[in-house]
Design a protein around this motif. Structure first.
Motif, mmCIF file in Angstrom:
data_model
loop_
_atom_site.group_PDB
_atom_site.id
_atom_site.type_symbol
_atom_site.label_atom_id
_atom_site.label_comp_id
_atom_site.label_asym_id
_atom_site.label_seq_id
_atom_site.Cartn_x
_atom_site.Cartn_y
_atom_site.Cartn_z
ATOM 1 N N THR A 37 -12.935 -0.257 -7.238
ATOM 2 C CA THR A 37 -14.222 -0.282 -6.549
ATOM 3 C C THR A 37 -15.100 0.890 -6.969
ATOM 4 O OG1 THR A 37 -15.298 -0.205 -4.381
ATOM 5 C CG2 THR A 37 -13.179 0.936 -4.580
ATOM 6 N N ALA B 56 -8.255 1.340 -1.496
ATOM 7 C CA ALA B 56 -8.586 0.068 -2.145
ATOM 8 C C ALA B 56 -7.625 -0.213 -3.291
ATOM 9 C CB ALA B 56 -10.018 0.105 -2.666
ATOM 10 N N GLN C 143 -18.731 -3.120 -0.764
ATOM 11 C CA GLN C 143 -17.386 -3.503 -1.192
ATOM 12 C C GLN C 143 -17.167 -5.010 -1.079
ATOM 13 O OE1 GLN C 143 -14.301 -1.050 0.716
ATOM 14 N NE2 GLN C 143 -14.255 0.141 -1.182
ATOM 15 N N THR D 246 -6.349 -6.020 0.306
ATOM 16 C CA THR D 246 -7.127 -5.277 -0.693
ATOM 17 C C THR D 246 -7.483 -3.884 -0.190
ATOM 18 O OG1 THR D 246 -9.270 -6.089 0.124
ATOM 19 C CG2 THR D 246 -8.140 -7.407 -1.568
ATOM 20 N N LYS D 247 -7.636 -3.741 1.128
ATOM 21 C CA LYS D 247 -7.892 -2.435 1.744
ATOM 22 C C LYS D 247 -7.510 -2.501 3.207
ATOM 23 C CE LYS D 247 -11.396 -0.988 3.789
ATOM 24 N NZ LYS D 247 -12.687 -0.552 4.368
ATOM 25 N N GLY E 247 0.809 -1.209 0.000
ATOM 26 C CA GLY E 247 0.000 0.000 0.000
ATOM 27 C C GLY E 247 0.842 1.258 0.000
ATOM 28 N N ASP F 106 -12.538 1.706 8.497
ATOM 29 C CA ASP F 106 -12.054 2.550 7.405
ATOM 30 C C ASP F 106 -11.848 3.954 7.949
ATOM 31 O OD1 ASP F 106 -11.824 4.240 5.137
ATOM 32 O OD2 ASP F 106 -12.841 2.745 3.904
ATOM 33 N N TYR G 292 -9.307 -7.716 4.182
ATOM 34 C CA TYR G 292 -10.189 -6.547 4.102
ATOM 35 C C TYR G 292 -10.394 -6.012 5.508
ATOM 36 C CZ TYR G 292 -14.254 -3.611 3.067
ATOM 37 O OH TYR G 292 -15.120 -2.545 2.931
ATOM 38 N N ASN H 295 -9.076 4.805 -4.399
ATOM 39 C CA ASN H 295 -8.544 3.537 -4.882
ATOM 40 C C ASN H 295 -7.380 3.800 -5.823
ATOM 41 O OD1 ASN H 295 -9.562 3.509 -7.808
ATOM 42 N ND2 ASN H 295 -11.467 3.848 -6.674
#
Length: 449
Positions: A112, A108, A192, A101-102, A45, A152, A148, A118
């Protein structure tokens, strides 16, 4: 009649959903996982750009939200080659891999429609990074795991403890004003996860962040039901409150064997993401011995790597994966056809049992002195050899009173020095029939020969 048709449709829909959820038992869904032994965890990331902590660097206010997100401008993935990743993972002996993935930061790695935050819209990568990863794993016959974060820290409806600007522009919420903030957030998560499920059909979900809310707030049972309706064979880790299928201790090998299916996740150095200043890498021998300890207790090792922002994997990490793969390949007959080993007390070290319990594998981490001892085995022994070599080892029974159900001690010859593996040696003890253990406290021999 119209109402009868509506009721019939609703009943059929409910029946279909229930049948999807009940199609496979938990044991059936976990079958591949419990035979997998080794997985690769990938933390990839924005955080790799500056080499800082993934998401948590914001939480601890070591970097501002805006500066953290500005890293996306240098997250290029220009050398990302998921097929070479998958080949490396397979070479390491892994049977599955799990990609972030997140993470908690909300970024993300796939295209998405539920968030503009993203890599397709916010980075020079400008493409979905999850899709080719999934395709590459399946090409190598590896199971697909998707990490995941159910929290968030970028979502405007999720409260955070650090300063955060208005992020609503990144989260489309058309026609959602009638919902409460928490309802909007749950709707976002569900959206999601349905997107990931229907697009990629993962074999495993690796959730994170459930500690911030209660099971009721997360609507954990409803979420698990939805996941199984989208993919009846999917398995879920323990970080969905009490609705997970297997436990996930991390960074410290359990001292007591966990109950049920489990997986131990561990970094190669001291950080999850790419962190070039962290050179405190674990020696190959420690990684291999940890792997042996974990599988001897019936678990899997989920070994982490942190790719660079350009998609390449650091040489130190490649080196360790390849070394682990060499060891696994040499000992694959013991690693992949086995289960948790003997209870404590029979051998001073990790052990494995073949699935039919006719073979015991003894792990030697250090060069033994004089002989190897194995206690409490009531079966007759057919042969003993060093796995990965042609050396047969001599053995004899020492002590005991077989006629009084006291098996004594099996004394085994030490392998030749050239056959002792520098990381971990496995000795295979083949029995004449399925294992029978003596688990008594000892007793007087009331009748001697």
């Amino acid at each position: 009649m119209k109402y009868l048709k509506i009721i019939t449709v609703l009943v059929c829909a409910c029946t279909l959903q229930l049948s999807a959820q009940e199609k496979f038992t938990k044991e059936q869904r976990l079958e591949w996982f419990q035979d997998a032994k080794l997985g690769i965890f990938i933390h990839w990331g924005y955080y790799g750009v500056k080499g800082i902590g993934e998401s948590w660097s914001m939480y601890h206010k070591r970097i501002t939200y805006d500066d953290y997100m500005a890293q996306g401008k240098e997250f290029t993935a220009k050398n990302y080659d998921p097929e070479s990743w998958a080949k490396l993972f397979k070479k390491a002996g892994a049977r599955y891999a799990v990609l972030t993935t997140k993470h908690h930061d909300g970024v993300a790695l796939w295209d998405t429609k539920f968030s503009k935050l993203n890599v397709v819209q916010k980075t020079p990568a400008k493409r979905d990074l999850v899709a080719p990863f999934v395709d590459a794993l399946r090409k190598e016959n590896l199971k697909v795991g998707l990490y995941y974060s159910i929290i968030d820290w970028s979502h405007p409806d999720y409260d955070v403890v650090f300063p955060r600007p208005d992020t609503r522009r990144n989260y489309p919420q058309k026609n959602q004003n009638q919902l409460s903030p928490w309802q909007r957030f749950l709707k976002f998560n569900d959206g999601q996860l349905k997107e990931l499920s229907t697009t990629f059909n993962p074999d495993l979900y690796w959730f994170d962040g459930d500690w911030e809310k209660s099971s009721e707030q997360w609507q954990a049972q409803s979420l698990k039901d939805s996941l199984l309706s989208w993919n009846p064979k999917v398995i879920v880790n323990s970080r969905l409150k009490s609705y997970g299928d297997y436990s996930t201790p991390e960074q410290g090998v359990p001292v007591v064997r966990p109950e049920g299916a489990w997986e131990f996740c561990m970094t190669m150095n001291d950080n999850w993401g790419y962190f070039p200043s962290d050179t405190n890498y674990k020696p190959v021998s420690q990684i291999i011995r940890t792997f042996v300890e974990v599988i001897s207790s019936g678990g899997n090792l989920l070994l982490n790597i942190g790719p660079k922002p350009d998609g390449t994997i650091a040489a130190e990490q490649v080196e360790r994966l390849e070394a682990l793969g060499e060891w696994v390949s040499k000992h694959d007959s013991a690693v992949f056809n086995s289960k948790a080993g003997l209870p404590y007390g029979h051998f001073f070290g990790p052990t494995l049992l073949s699935k039919d319990e006719t073979k015991i594998y003894l792990a030697l981490f250090d060069n033994p002195k004089n002989y190897i001892l194995l206690k409490g085995i009531q079966n007759k022994v057919k042969s003993i050899k060093v796995v990965g070599t042609n050396q047969e080892l001599s053995f004899e029974r020492n002590g005991g009173a077989e006629w009084n159900n006291i098996p004594g001690i099996l004394r085994i010859e030490i392998p030749e020095e050239k056959n002792l593996d520098p990381n971990a040696t496995l000795v295979e003890v083949t029995l004449e029939d399925a294992l029978v253990l003596y688990r008594g406290h000892g007793n007087a021999v009331e009748l001697n020969k």
